[in-house]
Design an enzyme around this catalytic site. Structure first.
Site, mmCIF file in Angstrom:
data_model
loop_
_atom_site.group_PDB
_atom_site.id
_atom_site.type_symbol
_atom_site.label_atom_id
_atom_site.label_comp_id
_atom_site.label_asym_id
_atom_site.label_seq_id
_atom_site.Cartn_x
_atom_site.Cartn_y
_atom_site.Cartn_z
ATOM 1 N N LYS A 279 0.827 -1.210 0.000
ATOM 2 C CA LYS A 279 0.000 0.000 0.000
ATOM 3 C C LYS A 279 0.866 1.266 0.000
ATOM 4 O O LYS A 279 0.640 2.198 -0.761
ATOM 5 C CB LYS A 279 -0.915 -0.017 1.237
ATOM 6 C CG LYS A 279 -1.620 1.263 1.514
ATOM 7 C CD LYS A 279 -2.687 1.539 0.477
ATOM 8 C CE LYS A 279 -3.185 2.960 0.579
ATOM 9 N NZ LYS A 279 -4.316 3.211 -0.290
ATOM 10 N N CYS B 279 -3.862 10.675 1.396
ATOM 11 C CA CYS B 279 -3.096 9.448 1.137
ATOM 12 C C CYS B 279 -1.705 9.733 0.583
ATOM 13 O O CYS B 279 -0.709 9.476 1.244
ATOM 14 C CB CYS B 279 -3.870 8.582 0.149
ATOM 15 S SG CYS B 279 -5.583 8.369 0.669
HETATM 16 N N1 SAJ Z 1 -1.789 14.801 -8.895
HETATM 17 C C1 SAJ Z 1 -0.922 15.571 -9.674
HETATM 18 N N2 SAJ Z 1 -0.524 15.074 -10.877
HETATM 19 C C2 SAJ Z 1 -0.954 13.863 -11.339
HETATM 20 C C3 SAJ Z 1 -1.813 13.087 -10.543
HETATM 21 C C4 SAJ Z 1 -2.212 13.588 -9.316
HETATM 22 O O1 SAJ Z 1 -0.503 16.667 -9.294
HETATM 23 O O2 SAJ Z 1 -0.560 13.499 -12.450
HETATM 24 C C5 SAJ Z 1 -2.220 15.306 -7.579
HETATM 25 C C6 SAJ Z 1 -3.717 15.520 -7.485
HETATM 26 O O3 SAJ Z 1 -4.079 16.789 -7.963
HETATM 27 C C7 SAJ Z 1 -3.955 15.356 -6.000
HETATM 28 C C8 SAJ Z 1 -2.918 14.321 -5.587
HETATM 29 O O4 SAJ Z 1 -1.955 14.308 -6.622
HETATM 30 O O5 SAJ Z 1 -3.700 16.559 -5.312
HETATM 31 C C9 SAJ Z 1 -3.439 12.921 -5.362
HETATM 32 O O6 SAJ Z 1 -4.434 12.594 -6.298
HETATM 33 P P1 SAJ Z 1 -4.566 11.152 -6.990
HETATM 34 O O7 SAJ Z 1 -5.753 11.187 -7.877
HETATM 35 O O8 SAJ Z 1 -3.275 10.781 -7.610
HETATM 36 O O9 SAJ Z 1 -4.755 10.144 -5.792
HETATM 37 P P2 SAJ Z 1 -5.740 10.064 -4.512
HETATM 38 O O10 SAJ Z 1 -4.989 10.609 -3.338
HETATM 39 O O11 SAJ Z 1 -7.072 10.645 -4.787
HETATM 40 O O12 SAJ Z 1 -5.881 8.471 -4.378
HETATM 41 C C10 SAJ Z 1 -4.696 7.702 -4.213
HETATM 42 C C11 SAJ Z 1 -4.747 6.512 -5.184
HETATM 43 N N3 SAJ Z 1 -3.442 5.863 -5.224
HETATM 44 C C12 SAJ Z 1 -2.812 5.605 -6.390
HETATM 45 O O13 SAJ Z 1 -3.256 5.940 -7.465
HETATM 46 C C13 SAJ Z 1 -1.524 4.869 -6.295
HETATM 47 C C14 SAJ Z 1 -5.825 5.525 -4.743
HETATM 48 O O14 SAJ Z 1 -5.797 4.357 -5.550
HETATM 49 C C15 SAJ Z 1 -5.614 5.145 -3.265
HETATM 50 O O15 SAJ Z 1 -6.618 4.253 -2.813
HETATM 51 C C16 SAJ Z 1 -5.707 6.414 -2.448
HETATM 52 O O16 SAJ Z 1 -4.633 7.274 -2.857
HETATM 53 C C17 SAJ Z 1 -5.589 6.046 -0.981
HETATM 54 O O17 SAJ Z 1 -6.623 6.076 -0.297
HETATM 55 O O18 SAJ Z 1 -4.500 5.679 -0.531
#
Ligand code: SAJ
Length: 421
Positions: free
Chosen positions: A205, A259
């Site tokens: 995780k 997360c």
């Molecule tokens: N972000 C960027 N650039 C990107 C992707 C995301 O700046 O290319 C930023 C987003 O704007 C946001 C943050 O990163 O602020 C996180 O967003 P996210 O959509 O990447 O992830 P979360 O936090 O919504 O969900 C993540 C997911 N983990 C992965 O994709 C590895 C999800 O599957 C997990 O279940 C979740 O964390 C968790 O609960 O741990």
């Protein structure tokens, strides 16, 4: 193992959909939350969090009689712990909620029960923290009760779909615990169910979210380099990603949420000397809000009225935890700018006193339009010809690469875009 009744402890973004899903698949579920307000809201037929399809699912689950919401656990065949694990100011995991949830199970634990920890936790939490607490019952883990770690891995915005379709990892303290966990989640999980040991599952995780964090940091660093070189990082990423083995993520104003902005620190906590790249990447992402403030200063100078659009940590959700947008707005207000922050998903936020409740209220008379989150609602509102006459000065900062900046320039806007030199 045939589980008929189960207690889900913690009714947040993960516990509530999980409890409802089990209830809709025939389990008798007691959903437990220590927050009376949450219990009250759910029992009144409403939900306290926004997630696609969740309201209907929770309502059906409660209506079916299979989901009961209350403040404390009861004897059950299985217990799932899905409580938050935030971090302290020293970046160490705050495990108080996991500790008290585990303690709340102790008086009800019976031989043959299964306990699952879903909360993201530092490696070894299941064996070193949860197991000893549960053994205060006089029962022995592995011998008298089953215990496993099974991380939630669902993406906010797609929780109900991913809960069912994603592969599920189950790490038992022994093989029998892993298998008991598999029998439980097979109730509704259609994705592959992979069995391993508890500590490996915890590490899996943390590795997943750290992988994403490090890659976002790389994208952010590319954006800063591109600005320095006077090129457009978005064009460069688009071309680089045509390589069959390259997939650069999107630069942005920082990484938020409960997360990805938190979990890498749990690995740093376990192995500070080894986790160099991980902590460095965290610092790069944490530095982005200050960088955006600097971009704004370069665009409008030291004073001005700023219409800040979006406060959540990403688009189309209502979650503001660790949100870089909130940090940027706070920093701007502290620096003396007059900020009007608007987010259609955020009705109130105690940490901000510059919230306004309509797009027009944010934009009218503003010196700068600042886009922090690309909510779908903004697409219809962000029409250059319509916005331009409302503003005092035509200036724009896009931190998400979500606008066609040429259209804004055409109506006289001065534009700054993250990653574009
Ligand atoms: N972000 C960027 N650039 C990107 C992707 C995301 O700046 O290319 C930023 C987003 O704007 C946001 C943050 O990163 O602020 C996180 O967003 P996210 O959509 O990447 O992830 P979360 O936090 O919504 O969900 C993540 C997911 N983990 C992965 O994709 C590895 C999800 O599957 C997990 O279940 C979740 O964390 C968790 O609960 O741990």
């Amino acid at each position: 193992m045939n589980i008929k009744t189960l207690c889900v402890i913690g009714l947040g973004y993960i516990g509530l959909p999980t409890a409802s899903m089990f209830a809709m698949h025939g389990k008798h579920v007691i959903g437990v939350d220590i927050n009376s307000k949450v219990v009250e809201v759910l029992n009144s037929g409403d939900v306290h969090i926004e997630e696609v399809g969740l309201r209907a699912l929770v309502r059906s689950a409660i209506k079916s009689g299979n989901l009961v919401i209350q403040k404390s656990p009861e004897p059950s065949d299985a217990f799932i712990i899905a409580v938050p694990t935030p971090f302290n100011p020293d970046k160490k995991a705050d495990m108080r909620a996991v500790i008290s949830a585990s303690e709340s199970i102790v008086p009800h634990l019976q031989p043959g029960n299964l306990v699952i920890l879903e909360s993201t936790s530092p490696a070894r939490t299941t064996v070193d923290l949860v197991k000893p607490i549960l053994e205060r019952s006089g029962l022995k883990g592995g011998q008298d009760f089953f215990l496993a770690y099974s991380p939630e891995r669902v993406l906010p915005g797609q929780i109900l779909k991913e809960l069912v379709e994603n592969a599920r990892v189950i790490g038992g303290i022994d093989r029998a615990s892993s298998e008991a966990g598999r029998d439980l989640y097979a109730t509704f999980v259609k994705g592959e169910i992979v069995l391993t040991d508890g500590t490996t599952a915890e590490m899996v995780k943390l590795m997943e979210n750290t992988f994403r964090d490090v890659n976002i940091a790389l994208a952010n660093e590319f954006a800063l380099i591109a600005e320095k070189l006077g090129i457009n990082v978005w064009e460069a990423i688009g071309i680089a990603n045509r390589h069959p083995r390259v997939n650069i993520l999107r630069p942005g104003p920082g990484v938020g949420g409960h997360c990805i902005a938190v979990d890498p620190w749990f690995l740093v906590e376990s192995a500070p000397e080894q986790a160099n790249l991980i902590s460095r990447a965290r610092l790069v992402n944490e530095s982005m809000p200050a960088y955006v403030v600097e971009m704004i200063r370069r665009t409008i100078g030291e004073t001005g009225i700023i219409a800040a659009l979006g406060l959540t940590y990403k688009a189309d959700i209502d979650d503001t935890r660790e949100s870089p947008a909130v940090e940027i707005v706070q920093r701007l207000a502290e620096s003396g700018y007059a900020v009007r922050a608007y987010d259609p998903h955020v009705a109130e936020l105690s940490s901000l006193d510059c919230l306004v409740h309509s797009f027009d209220a944010a934009v009218s008379g503003a010196d700068l339009l600042l886009v922090l989150v690309e909510h779908v609602e903004f697409k219809a509102l962000l029409v250059p010809e319509a916005v331009a006459p409302l503003m005092k000065k035509r200036q724009l900062v896009d931190t998400r690469h979500c606008l066609i900046t040429a259209n804004w320039r055409r109506v006289g806007f001065r534009v700054a875009e993250l990653g574009v030199g």
